[in-house]
Design a protein around this motif. Structure first.
Motif, PDB file in Angstrom:
ATOM      1  N   PRO A   1      92.124 -84.624  63.057  1.00 25.23           N
ATOM      2  CA  PRO A   1      92.501 -83.378  62.394  1.00 25.23           C
ATOM      3  C   PRO A   1      91.868 -82.357  63.411  1.00 25.23           C
ATOM      4  CG  PRO A   1      90.961 -84.614  61.222  1.00 25.23           C
ATOM      5  CD  PRO A   1      91.846 -85.556  62.273  1.00 25.23           C
ATOM      6  N   VAL A   2      92.032 -81.004  63.726  1.00 26.04           N
ATOM      7  CA  VAL A   2      91.539 -80.039  64.382  1.00 26.04           C
ATOM      8  C   VAL A   2      90.219 -79.539  63.450  1.00 26.04           C
ATOM      9  CG1 VAL A   2      91.852 -77.865  65.714  1.00 26.04           C
ATOM     10  CG2 VAL A   2      93.482 -79.357  65.278  1.00 26.04           C
ATOM     11  N   PRO A   3      89.260 -79.304  63.999  1.00 25.62           N
ATOM     12  CA  PRO A   3      87.883 -79.301  63.337  1.00 25.62           C
ATOM     13  C   PRO A   3      88.148 -77.829  62.251  1.00 25.62           C
ATOM     14  CG  PRO A   3      87.367 -79.857  65.217  1.00 25.62           C
ATOM     15  CD  PRO A   3      88.581 -79.848  65.445  1.00 25.62           C
ATOM     16  N   ASP A   4      88.915 -76.941  62.945  1.00 29.46           N
ATOM     17  CA  ASP A   4      89.002 -75.671  62.112  1.00 29.46           C
ATOM     18  C   ASP A   4      90.377 -75.543  61.233  1.00 29.46           C
ATOM     19  OD1 ASP A   4      87.693 -72.757  64.116  1.00 29.46           O
ATOM     20  OD2 ASP A   4      87.007 -73.988  62.631  1.00 29.46           O
ATOM     21  N   ALA A   5      90.877 -76.808  61.222  1.00 30.12           N
ATOM     22  CA  ALA A   5      92.350 -77.010  60.516  1.00 30.12           C
ATOM     23  C   ALA A   5      91.935 -76.664  58.964  1.00 30.12           C
ATOM     24  CB  ALA A   5      92.789 -78.411  60.483  1.00 30.12           C
ATOM     25  N   PRO A   6      92.970 -76.039  58.224  1.00 26.62           N
ATOM     26  CA  PRO A   6      92.879 -75.753  56.976  1.00 26.62           C
ATOM     27  C   PRO A   6      92.683 -77.017  55.994  1.00 26.62           C
ATOM     28  CG  PRO A   6      95.013 -75.232  57.583  1.00 26.62           C
ATOM     29  CD  PRO A   6      94.342 -75.565  58.845  1.00 26.62           C
TER      30      PRO A   6
ATOM     31  N   ARG B   1      92.609 -66.610  53.234  1.00 22.61           N
ATOM     32  CA  ARG B   1      93.241 -65.410  53.374  1.00 22.61           C
ATOM     33  C   ARG B   1      93.372 -65.350  55.190  1.00 22.61           C
ATOM     34  NH1 ARG B   1      92.492 -60.202  54.680  1.00 22.61           N
ATOM     35  NH2 ARG B   1      90.206 -60.343  54.300  1.00 22.61           N
ATOM     36  N   ARG B   2      92.135 -65.512  55.610  1.00 19.50           N
ATOM     37  CA  ARG B   2      92.288 -65.295  57.131  1.00 19.50           C
ATOM     38  C   ARG B   2      92.913 -66.394  57.769  1.00 19.50           C
ATOM     39  NH1 ARG B   2      87.201 -66.528  59.005  1.00 19.50           N
ATOM     40  NH2 ARG B   2      86.194 -65.793  57.237  1.00 19.50           N
ATOM     41  N   ARG B   3      93.132 -67.612  57.315  1.00 20.10           N
ATOM     42  CA  ARG B   3      93.584 -68.937  57.652  1.00 20.10           C
ATOM     43  C   ARG B   3      95.345 -68.561  57.635  1.00 20.10           C
ATOM     44  NH1 ARG B   3      91.318 -72.937  54.881  1.00 20.10           N
ATOM     45  NH2 ARG B   3      89.290 -72.721  55.763  1.00 20.10           N
ATOM     46  N   LEU B   4      95.588 -67.890  56.470  1.00 22.33           N
ATOM     47  CA  LEU B   4      96.987 -67.612  56.344  1.00 22.33           C
ATOM     48  C   LEU B   4      97.483 -66.571  57.398  1.00 22.33           C
ATOM     49  CD1 LEU B   4      97.043 -67.590  52.191  1.00 22.33           C
ATOM     50  CD2 LEU B   4      98.542 -69.155  53.917  1.00 22.33           C
ATOM     51  N   GLU B   5      96.629 -65.551  57.494  1.00 22.62           N
ATOM     52  CA  GLU B   5      96.877 -64.540  58.488  1.00 22.62           C
ATOM     53  C   GLU B   5      97.164 -65.073  59.717  1.00 22.62           C
ATOM     54  OE1 GLU B   5      94.651 -60.499  56.181  1.00 22.62           O
ATOM     55  OE2 GLU B   5      93.969 -61.630  58.203  1.00 22.62           O
TER      56      GLU B   5
ATOM     57  N   ASP C   1      83.016 -68.370  45.621  1.00 25.83           N
ATOM     58  CA  ASP C   1      84.630 -68.091  45.453  1.00 25.83           C
ATOM     59  C   ASP C   1      84.989 -67.204  46.429  1.00 25.83           C
ATOM     60  OD1 ASP C   1      84.473 -68.538  41.974  1.00 25.83           O
ATOM     61  OD2 ASP C   1      84.587 -70.062  43.561  1.00 25.83           O
ATOM     62  N   ALA C   2      84.380 -65.983  46.601  1.00 24.95           N
ATOM     63  CA  ALA C   2      84.744 -64.931  47.498  1.00 24.95           C
ATOM     64  C   ALA C   2      84.847 -65.496  48.918  1.00 24.95           C
ATOM     65  CB  ALA C   2      83.728 -63.952  47.345  1.00 24.95           C
ATOM     66  N   ALA C   3      83.887 -66.194  49.313  1.00 22.63           N
ATOM     67  CA  ALA C   3      83.837 -66.681  50.583  1.00 22.63           C
ATOM     68  C   ALA C   3      85.129 -67.682  50.912  1.00 22.63           C
ATOM     69  CB  ALA C   3      82.692 -67.596  51.051  1.00 22.63           C
ATOM     70  N   LEU C   4      85.627 -68.289  49.916  1.00 27.40           N
ATOM     71  CA  LEU C   4      86.770 -69.261  49.953  1.00 27.40           C
ATOM     72  C   LEU C   4      87.884 -68.435  50.031  1.00 27.40           C
ATOM     73  CD1 LEU C   4      87.602 -72.154  49.436  1.00 27.40           C
ATOM     74  CD2 LEU C   4      87.829 -71.983  47.233  1.00 27.40           C
ATOM     75  N   ILE C   5      87.917 -67.412  49.067  1.00 32.37           N
ATOM     76  CA  ILE C   5      89.129 -66.661  49.191  1.00 32.37           C
ATOM     77  C   ILE C   5      89.300 -66.062  50.477  1.00 32.37           C
ATOM     78  CG2 ILE C   5      90.464 -64.538  48.165  1.00 32.37           C
ATOM     79  CD1 ILE C   5      88.794 -65.520  45.469  1.00 32.37           C
ATOM     80  N   GLU C   6      88.412 -65.511  50.960  1.00 30.90           N
ATOM     81  CA  GLU C   6      88.263 -64.836  52.243  1.00 30.90           C
ATOM     82  C   GLU C   6      88.752 -65.909  53.577  1.00 30.90           C
ATOM     83  OE1 GLU C   6      88.056 -62.143  55.420  1.00 30.90           O
ATOM     84  OE2 GLU C   6      87.954 -61.683  53.225  1.00 30.90           O
ATOM     85  N   ALA C   7      88.332 -66.891  53.407  1.00 25.10           N
ATOM     86  CA  ALA C   7      88.511 -68.049  54.376  1.00 25.10           C
ATOM     87  C   ALA C   7      89.954 -68.258  54.269  1.00 25.10           C
ATOM     88  CB  ALA C   7      87.912 -69.305  54.371  1.00 25.10           C
TER      89      ALA C   7
END
Lengths: 246, 496
Positions: free
Chosen positions: B407-412, B439-443, B431-437
């Motif tokens: 697994p790549v260390p940054d993988a989702p 979202r960034r991964r999806l983008e 929660d806010a940090a989780l949502i932010e992370a």
């Protein structure tokens, strides 16, 4: 062989005794006794390493390589894949990296006393007269040669049989690719020698061929500039040989 | 009662004291194990005759512990469970002894709490009216397990009972592996001086080496323990690269460390153990160097390495072991010298030239001028600007893709997996940090952003500067390889 290249052995005879058996070129370096190699300027440690491995020809046994930890961090560790291109680089290698100078000197002395070691090479920051005398006695008693690789600020008294100051020189022209580095070249100044004191201060310009494993003295290289990018110019204006049998 | 001072129990200090006591108990038996948080288990088989039989041994042990002011209860039986039950259930300091095969009768009258059960199980048994161990013998096992709430608890009770009666084996888990060979030297008068200790060590070494040579064995490690009369022990250990049994050599290894033994108030027992034993290679030394298979005397080299290790610390002597890899730092892996030497690497014609000295880790260099897809023209390394006169290359060394299949260390992964899901009771910032992370991964996935941390190809060049110094530099990564930012340059080695 290139006529300008002279084999490095059998070069050196005492003045006025043309027929006398002179000292052979590396003056026992890596063959017997303690010899010091010092950097000409900071960063010449690889040249020292190359010269030591090219000139030394251990007869048997392993090489004990003692590197003070600070040296290993600054100049790296000898790499067997690179050392196979040198006569002494094919011997098995045992590496010790002591932190302190006292420990390094102790390790060197232990190595000199071991029958399994054919050559000790040490990168140490310095050693005073007493320490070198002690190592010279141990080396003489057990017949194991020692080569000390020392930094550029190495000065002062020593009990070693010789002290060389080695610097890197622009490499020989590469016949196959003029833009690529060629054979390694170094300048070795014999600062002091017990075996051949008349040679003190002599400058040897050396060329090492890692295909034939031969170390040769090149004449004229240091007098003129080695302009590797202009192959025509450098060949024509070479100075006469500086080192000849007197 | 104002004069009563209460303090919290210090379990860690207790554990340390118990471990120290266990180390000292080695003088009675080499196999000492911890038994719970308040007990020690000694295997006395083969050791009791040294003290004049089991009874005398237990009496001596009890006497010594009394002298040190350590409260204790001693039980001695054929099984660990029975011995433990005797010590815990009989009351008084003992020693309580039970002959082999008498466990059933001997334990019948003891309280069930001596069986090392959990408090819940004890409570349950008491509720059933089962207070003596003997009452458990007749109970039907199925009936017993039906009464317990959980099957595990019933199994635990049955297991402890069977272990105590010797129906099931209970292996000891000794704190230290038992040595194959050992020699002991009791001192009639406590030793107070270091000379006496080294003298004793010499005798012990000769005894141990005689034992080893009887069995044709050698040892790669030796542990020397000095038991002080005040119930403490100090020890030193030396090791060898290959099995040895030469007293002179072993003593020489100990010489560097023997000063660490502190006689304290006097030493009354010396013990030398041989560990990691193995057969000795007893081949005759070739008379002529030409007859020898290798021209390096491995035995003498090992002896040298042992001396250096004894002085500078374990693993001070290193060798470089060539490995099958194109990555330079993996191809020359350093290892501690272990009695054998690696083959000299064959000069490889396929790979390019290799430097004489390899830096411990590639050092970044700052390129002042460069040509695209070529070596640098000017660069700064170690704060000195250098101009490249000649260059050779590149030699491309591709990354070993099979190493980056994990697994790549940054993988989702992680993040969301470890947490259940958003819950209003948890703190809102996480929660806010989780949502932010997320979202960034999806983008990033949508934009096709480069995946980080994938290994990049290296292009190695051999370059020479004006002063004639020759470097081995490499560029990590290529433009547009989709594996991170612009390429970076490093110095990795130095040519002679």
């Amino acid at each position: 062989m290139d006529p300008r290249l002279v084999p490095a052995r059998d070069m050196v005879r005492p003045p006025g005794k043309a027929g006398a058996a002179g000292a052979r070129f590396p003056l026992g370096l890596g063959e017997r006794g303690v010899h010091e190699l010092a950097e000409a300027a900071y960063g010449d440690m690889p040249a020292l390493t190359g010269f030591a491995l090219a000139a030394a020809k251990p007869r048997k046994g392993a090489i004990l390589w003692v590197t003070q930890a600070a040296f290993a961090a600054a100049h790296g560790q000898v790499l067997p894949h690179g050392a196979v291109g040198y006569p002494a680089g094919r011997a098995p290698l045992l590496i010790v990296r002591p932190r302190k100078l006292v420990e390094a000197l102790w390790t060197i002395e232990e190595g000199l006393r071991s029958s399994a070691v054919g050559l000790v090479i040490a990168d140490v920051e310095g050693a005073d007269f007493t320490a070198t005398r002690r190592l010279a006695l141990a080396s003489g008693r057990h017949g194991t040669p020692l080569v000390l690789l020392m930094p550029h600020d190495r000065e002062g008294a020593t009990a070693a049989s010789s002290r060389w100051r080695i610097g890197a020189r622009p490499s020989a022209p590469n016949r196959f690719d003029p833009h690529a580095p060629g054979r390694a070249r170094w300048q070795a100044v014999l600062e002091r020698s017990r075996e051949a004191p008349w040679l003190a201060g002599h400058v040897f310009d050396l060329d090492y061929d890692d295909e034939t494993l031969s170390l040769t003295v090149v004449s004229g290289m240091a007098a003129g500039q080695a302009a590797p990018r202009a192959p025509g110019g450098a060949d024509g204006e070479r100075a006469p040989p500086r080192l000849a049998a007197v | 009662m104002p004069e009563i001072v209460s303090e919290d129990i210090d379990r860690e200090a207790d554990q340390r004291a118990l471990a120290a006591l266990a180390g000292w108990m080695v003088r009675y038996s080499p196999r000492v194990a911890l038994d719970g948080i308040d007990g020690l288990m000694l295997e006395t088989s083969g050791c009791d005759h040294l003290f004049g039989g089991e009874a005398a041994m237990a009496a001596q042990l009890s006497e010594t512990l009394d002298r040190e002011g350590i409260g204790h209860a001693i039980g001695l039986a054929g099984t660990p469970g029975a011995a433990s039950a005797l010590a815990r259930g009989m009351g008084g300091s003992g020693p309580h002894m039970l002959a082999e095969g008498m466990e059933r009768e001997g334990l019948a009258d003891l309280c069930v709490s001596a069986l090392r059960l959990s408090p819940e199980a004890e409570t349950l048994l008491r509720r059933f009216g089962l207070t003596r161990i003997g009452q458990l013998y007749g109970v039907d096992r199925k009936a017993l397990s039906r009464r317990f709430q959980s099957r595990d608890m019933a199994d635990a009770v049955v297991l402890r009972l069977d272990q105590a009666l010797g129906l099931r084996t209970e292996p000891l888990d000794p704190l230290r592996p038992a040595p194959a060979f050992s020699a002991r030297l009791p001192c009639p008068e406590p030793l107070g001086a270091t000379e006496g200790v080294s003298d004793g060590l010499r005798q012990l070494t000769e005894m141990l080496c005689a034992q080893l040579s009887t069995f044709g064995q050698g040892a790669r490690a030796f542990a020397f323990h000095a038991f002080r009369s005040d119930g403490t022990v100090s020890g030193v250990e030396v090791s060898a690269a290959r099995p040895v049994r030469e007293p002179k050599h072993i003593l020489r290894l100990f010489r560097e460390r023997i000063d660490r033994i502190d006689p304290g108030f006097g030493i009354d027992l010396l013990l030398l153990e041989a560990r990691r034993t193995g057969p000795m290679a007893t081949s005759a030394v070739a008379l002529s160097g030409d007859l020898a298979a290798t021209d390096t005397d491995l035995a003498a080299l090992s002896a040298l390495a042992d001396r250096i290790n004894a002085r500078l610390g374990e693993g001070a002597t290193r060798i470089i072991r060539p490995a099958e890899s194109h990555i330079p730092e993996r191809a020359a892996r350093e290892a501690a010298f272990a009695g054998d030497l690696p083959d000299v690497p064959a000069p490889c014609v396929l790979a390019g030239p290799r430097p004489l000295r390899l830096l411990a880790r590639p050092e970044p260099l700052e390129v002042l001028a460069s040509v695209p897809d070529g070596p640098p023209v000017r660069f700064v390394w170690r704060r000195v600007a250098r101009r490249v006169v000649r260059a050779d290359g590149p030699e491309r060394i591709a990354p070993e893709w099979w190493r980056s299949l994990g697994p790549v260390p940054d993988a989702p992964a992680g993040g969301g997996m470890t947490r259940k899901w958003l819950s209003p009771k948890l703190d809102k910032r996480a929660d806010a940090a989780l949502i932010e992370a997320s979202r960034r991964r999806l983008e990033e996935a949508e934009r096709g952003e480069p995946v980080r941390n994938l290994p990049r190809a290296r292009d190695y060049y051999r370059i020479e500067d004006e002063a004639g110094r020759r470097y081995w530099v490499f560029r990590r990564g290529l433009y547009d390889d989709g594996r991170g930012g612009p390429p970076e340059w490093f110095v990795h080695g130095l040519f002679a």
